[in-house]
Design a protein around this motif. Structure first.
Motif, PDB file in Angstrom:
ATOM      1  N   GLY A  99       0.741  -1.151  -0.045  1.00  0.00           N
ATOM      2  CA  GLY A  99       0.052   0.014   0.017  1.00  0.00           C
ATOM      3  C   GLY A  99       0.874   1.333  -0.159  1.00  0.00           C
ATOM      4  N   ILE A 100       2.029   1.042   0.101  1.00  0.00           N
ATOM      5  CA  ILE A 100       2.944   2.431   0.173  1.00  0.00           C
ATOM      6  C   ILE A 100       2.773   3.387  -1.199  1.00  0.00           C
ATOM      7  N   GLN A 101       2.987   2.491  -2.352  1.00  0.00           N
ATOM      8  CA  GLN A 101       3.009   3.250  -3.554  1.00  0.00           C
ATOM      9  C   GLN A 101       1.553   3.847  -3.891  1.00  0.00           C
ATOM     10  N   GLN A 102       0.732   3.167  -3.417  1.00  0.00           N
ATOM     11  CA  GLN A 102      -0.862   3.798  -3.668  1.00  0.00           C
ATOM     12  C   GLN A 102      -0.990   5.009  -2.730  1.00  0.00           C
ATOM     13  N   ARG A 103      -0.660   4.837  -1.425  1.00  0.00           N
ATOM     14  CA  ARG A 103      -1.025   6.030  -0.450  1.00  0.00           C
ATOM     15  C   ARG A 103       0.242   6.897  -0.621  1.00  0.00           C
ATOM     16  N   PHE A 104       1.511   6.546  -0.571  1.00  0.00           N
ATOM     17  CA  PHE A 104       2.379   7.702  -0.490  1.00  0.00           C
ATOM     18  C   PHE A 104       3.514   7.301  -1.382  1.00  0.00           C
ATOM     19  N   PRO A 105       3.335   7.772  -2.855  1.00  0.00           N
ATOM     20  CA  PRO A 105       3.881   7.391  -3.960  1.00  0.00           C
ATOM     21  C   PRO A 105       5.693   8.271  -3.740  1.00  0.00           C
ATOM     22  N   GLU A 106       5.659   9.290  -2.687  1.00  0.00           N
ATOM     23  CA  GLU A 106       6.946   9.998  -2.755  1.00  0.00           C
ATOM     24  C   GLU A 106       7.993   9.143  -1.918  1.00  0.00           C
ATOM     25  N   TRP A 107       7.225   7.982  -1.421  1.00  0.00           N
ATOM     26  CA  TRP A 107       7.920   7.181  -0.485  1.00  0.00           C
ATOM     27  C   TRP A 107       8.910   6.285  -1.475  1.00  0.00           C
ATOM     28  N   THR A 108       9.892   6.617  -1.476  1.00  0.00           N
ATOM     29  CA  THR A 108      10.860   5.597  -2.593  1.00  0.00           C
ATOM     30  C   THR A 108      11.673   4.523  -2.050  1.00  0.00           C
ATOM     31  N   ASP A 109      12.154   4.833  -0.683  1.00  0.00           N
ATOM     32  CA  ASP A 109      13.330   4.101   0.126  1.00  0.00           C
ATOM     33  C   ASP A 109      12.455   3.032   0.869  1.00  0.00           C
ATOM     34  N   GLU A 110      12.561   1.618   0.418  1.00  0.00           N
ATOM     35  CA  GLU A 110      11.811   0.657   1.313  1.00  0.00           C
ATOM     36  C   GLU A 110      12.556  -0.278   1.812  1.00  0.00           C
ATOM     37  N   ASN A 111      13.771   0.108   1.987  1.00  0.00           N
ATOM     38  CA  ASN A 111      14.908  -0.757   2.437  1.00  0.00           C
ATOM     39  C   ASN A 111      14.780  -1.101   3.803  1.00  0.00           C
ATOM     40  N   SER A 112      15.364  -2.003   4.769  1.00  0.00           N
ATOM     41  CA  SER A 112      15.229  -2.038   5.954  1.00  0.00           C
ATOM     42  C   SER A 112      15.776  -1.119   6.864  1.00  0.00           C
ATOM     43  N   HIS A 113      16.661  -0.229   6.213  1.00  0.00           N
ATOM     44  CA  HIS A 113      17.440   0.882   7.191  1.00  0.00           C
ATOM     45  C   HIS A 113      16.477   1.955   7.209  1.00  0.00           C
ATOM     46  N   ASP A 114      15.408   1.809   6.602  1.00  0.00           N
ATOM     47  CA  ASP A 114      14.613   2.945   6.607  1.00  0.00           C
ATOM     48  C   ASP A 114      13.497   3.066   7.871  1.00  0.00           C
TER      49      ASP A 114
END
Length: 744
Positions: free
Chosen positions: A22-37
């Motif tokens: 649901g990240i891309q649908q709700r927050f498209p500006e969130w591009t870093d989905e790695n574990s350190h985020d």
């Protein structure tokens, strides 16, 4: 803890992946989905919390389940006490047997339920008489292992049952007979037995003096009839209103005897009554042991008021008398030998006990006249007699109050299985420091509905623990230095072990009862005993009850409710919607219910009383706008004539073919899985062809035709039998002609 119920089958990984999608649908500006985020860390944290939450939600504790059931008005059933009918023998003179008399069946205590007057009578002879024959059934009644028909197998009108006594019953006495019908022939009436309309009517008479000189059969005054005109097992009580005289009844013609007779005035039994035993001097006993009991009376406010009790514990137990104070609490009054004793004045709270007939008679409590001894105030249920066993008196005080919330008291040596089997009082200070008054406290299942002033307690039968409230939900007992928790009522018993076998209830528990030389015996099994219902069984019962409709809406509802009519044996039910008897056109809002009773013949027909009982049962459960009619089936006798070609070795198998047709054309369901013929279904020749052709050795059916007998019989042009909606078939004397295939 109950097994896990998977309310949500998602795991930690599944919840996390669903959130990340649901990240891309709700927050498209969130591009870093790695574990350190840090955002991914928060998603992992909340996924773990969600998994833990659903884990605990899936494990519903027992306490919550009980609360949910309580919201539905359902609670696990408490243990139930078994009951048995006890016959008292060797009665040489009239004996008053008080209620609560204690008996023993091996290690199981029993008590009589009601007061009984035992008479020195015995059954000498039993004779049955029908239009065809008269038979002496005395040996069958004595042995109790050979049942006999009270009015013959046909139970035709004017058939009679005669019972003779060995001596003359006294005028004014009440005689009680217990009639045990053979197993399988009687359904015990339920609580709705008063709504049962009897299928047949009987009349009881006695041979006695009619006037000064004449003797004849006189009507008996029936005081009680639990058998509903010999339809069920139960007790029948008569009052003797006239002098009884001897008469000879064939075939017991060796000497005159004192006879009573039961005449079948109106026939109609679906199942003719088949008697296993007829017993005298019987009393119902329940598997329980009363340690303490209370009896409540109204105060008259008059001098010298007396209250009398003839219960078992009143005769042989300890006595305590209480009178209610104006504030609602109870005061213990003391027993004195006489009101003339020193210290007895107008304010003396005392009483005198008088025995009516020695140590074994009823006990009478007598109060003062206001000059010597106080007069209890006038009121409703403001005087109480408390009786207990002598061994129970030291156990009555079960604890003291410390004035703290949630205090507990434990019953030691008193395994009471019923919450209502206890009656508890709490002592509180009176006006004087030495004065103690007693307040009644009530048992409740829990404190959810209890206020801060409600004198409630919770008793747990499985642990024997009594718990009090916290001053918010349930009051707290007043603190005391002395023991101030007192039991004034305690009844033990219950459980499956009370379902005893016959001939075990033979011992008296009291020496005074044994001294009378009486014998006791239970001719039948004890029944009704059960253990406390488990929570799992309660849940299953609740689900079944809520899924079972009480109101009749559909045809299936009417059929099920008619089959469950209390006190009746219904074998088949057929429901015809939009149908009213006597109307050819459809009748919207009308329902016709066809019932078939259990019977002995091929065509069991319900009586008018049977139909009326079913109609009453359905009338309480129908919709307001529905018109319900209950009718009998219309039987049609079908006789098959067939010419059948068989293999040569099967030329002697005509009986087998007839038997197959009898199984096909039967109105009732069989024990071997055979289904009865459907109501209203046309009997096609193809049905008969198929039934015969499936028999081993049959080559083919050469010729076939059918005859039908009954009201409104119709045949189609092709020879099929047409039935009405409430019509049902039964077999006639089928005629089968066999032809060897080798002869063709």
């Amino acid at each position: 803890m109950l097994p896990r119920i998977p309310l949500d089958d998602r795991s930690f990984d599944g919840i996390l992946q669903e959130a990340r999608k649901g990240i891309q649908q709700r927050f498209p500006e969130w591009t870093d989905e790695n574990s350190h985020d840090p955002g991914i860390t928060f998603l992992e944290l909340f996924s773990w919390l969600s998994e833990m939450q659903q884990y605990y939600l899936s494990r519903i504790p027992e306490r919550n389940l009980r609360k949910f059931l309580s919201l539905l008005g359902i609670a696990p059933l408490e243990a139930a006490a078994a009951e048995a009918e006890v016959s008292i023998g060797n009665v040489k003179e009239p004996v008053e047997l008080p209620a609560g008399t204690k008996l023993q069946a091996e290690d199981q205590p029993f008590e009589t339920v009601e007061h009984a007057r035992l008479l020195p009578l015995a059954i000498d002879r039993i004779v049955t008489r029908t239009e065809r024959e008269s038979s002496d059934r005395s040996a069958s009644n004595t042995g109790g292992n050979v049942a006999f028909y009270a009015f013959g197998k046909e139970a035709a009108a004017d058939s009679r049952l005669y019972i003779a006594f060995d001596r003359e019953p006294a005028v004014g006495e009440t005689i009680s007979l217990h009639v045990r019908l053979a197993d399988g022939d009687a359904v015990s009436p339920s609580e709705e037995s008063g709504r049962i309309v009897p299928s047949a009517m009987v009349a009881w008479k006695i041979y006695g003096l009619d006037g000064e000189d004449g003797m004849s059969w006189l009507p008996l005054s029936v005081v009680e009839d639990e058998t509903v005109h010999l339809t069920y097992s139960g007790r029948i009580s008569f009052r003797i209103d006239a002098p009884v005289r001897q008469v000879i009844v064939h075939p017991a013609a060796d000497k005159p005897r004192f006879w009573i007779s039961c005449t079948l005035e109106q026939a109609g039994y679906e199942l003719p009554p088949r008697i296993d035993r007829v017993l005298l001097n019987t009393v119902k006993a329940r598997q329980q042991d009363t340690k303490s009991e209370q009896l409540v009376y109204d105060g008259t406010g008059l001098p010298g008021q007396t209250i009398v009790s003839d219960r078992f514990l009143a005769r042989y137990g300890e006595l305590l008398v209480q009178v209610r104070e104006p504030n609602g609490s109870w005061r213990d009054w003391r027993e004195v030998r006489s009101f003339d004793e020193d210290g007895v004045d107008k304010d003396g709270h005392c009483y005198v006990v008088v025995r009516e007939s020695g140590a074994d008679g009823a006990s009478e409590v007598r109060f003062g006249d206001g000059a010597r001894g106080s007069i209890p105030a006038a009121g409703t249920r403001n005087i109480r007699r408390i009786h207990c066993e002598k061994s129970f008196a030291p156990l009555a005080l079960v604890g003291r109050s410390n004035g703290l919330p949630h205090q507990k008291a434990i019953l030691h040596g008193l395994p009471c299985k019923w919450r209502d089997g206890l009656a508890l009082q709490v002592g509180v200070p009176g006006e004087d420091d030495m004065d103690v008054l007693w307040e009644d406290w009530e048992p409740v299942a829990d404190f959810d509905r209890s206020g801060p002033l409600d004198r409630h307690y919770v008793y747990e039968p499985e642990t024997g623990v009594i718990t009090f409230g916290n001053d918010e939900n349930g009051a707290i007992p007043v603190a005391s230095e002395e023991l101030n928790f007192r039991l004034i009522g305690c009844v033990l018993g219950g459980g499956v072990r009370g379902n005893i076998k016959p001939h075990l209830l033979t011992e008296w528990r009291q020496d005074e009862q044994r001294a009378l030389g009486l014998t006791s015996d239970n001719a039948g099994y004890g029944s009704g005993g059960a253990e406390e219902e488990s929570l799992e069984a309660c849940l299953e019962r609740a689900q079944a009850e809520w899924q079972t409709p009480y109101c009749a809406v559909t045809s299936e509802d009417y059929a099920r409710l008619a089959m469950e009519t209390p006190g009746l044996k219904v074998t088949r039910v057929h429901v015809i919607p939009n149908r009213s008897p006597g109307r050819e056109k459809p009748a919207p809002g009308a329902v016709t219910v066809v019932v078939v009773p259990e019977g002995l013949g091929e065509t069991p027909a319900p009586s008018a009383g049977f139909l009326a009982t079913v109609a009453k049962h359905l009338d309480d459960r129908r919709l307001v706008t529905t018109e319900v009619h209950v009718v009998a089936p219309e039987y049609v006798k079908v006789t098959v004539h067939a010419v059948v070609v068989v293999e040569p070795q099967f030329m002697d198998e005509s009986r087998r073919i007839a038997a197959a047709l009898n199984r096909l054309l039967t109105p009732t369901d069989g024990a071997d899985g055979v289904r009865g013929w459907p109501f209203g279904r046309t009997v096609h020749k193809g049905d008969i062809y198929g039934a015969i052709s499936r028999i081993k050795g049959v080559a083919y059916v050469q010729d076939l035709w059918m005859d039908a007998e009954g009201r409104a019989v119709k045949k189609s042009p092709g020879g099929d039998i047409l039935l009405e909606g409430h019509g049902i078939v039964y077999s006639g004397d089928h005629r089968i002609e066999l032809i060897s295939r080798a002869q063709l």
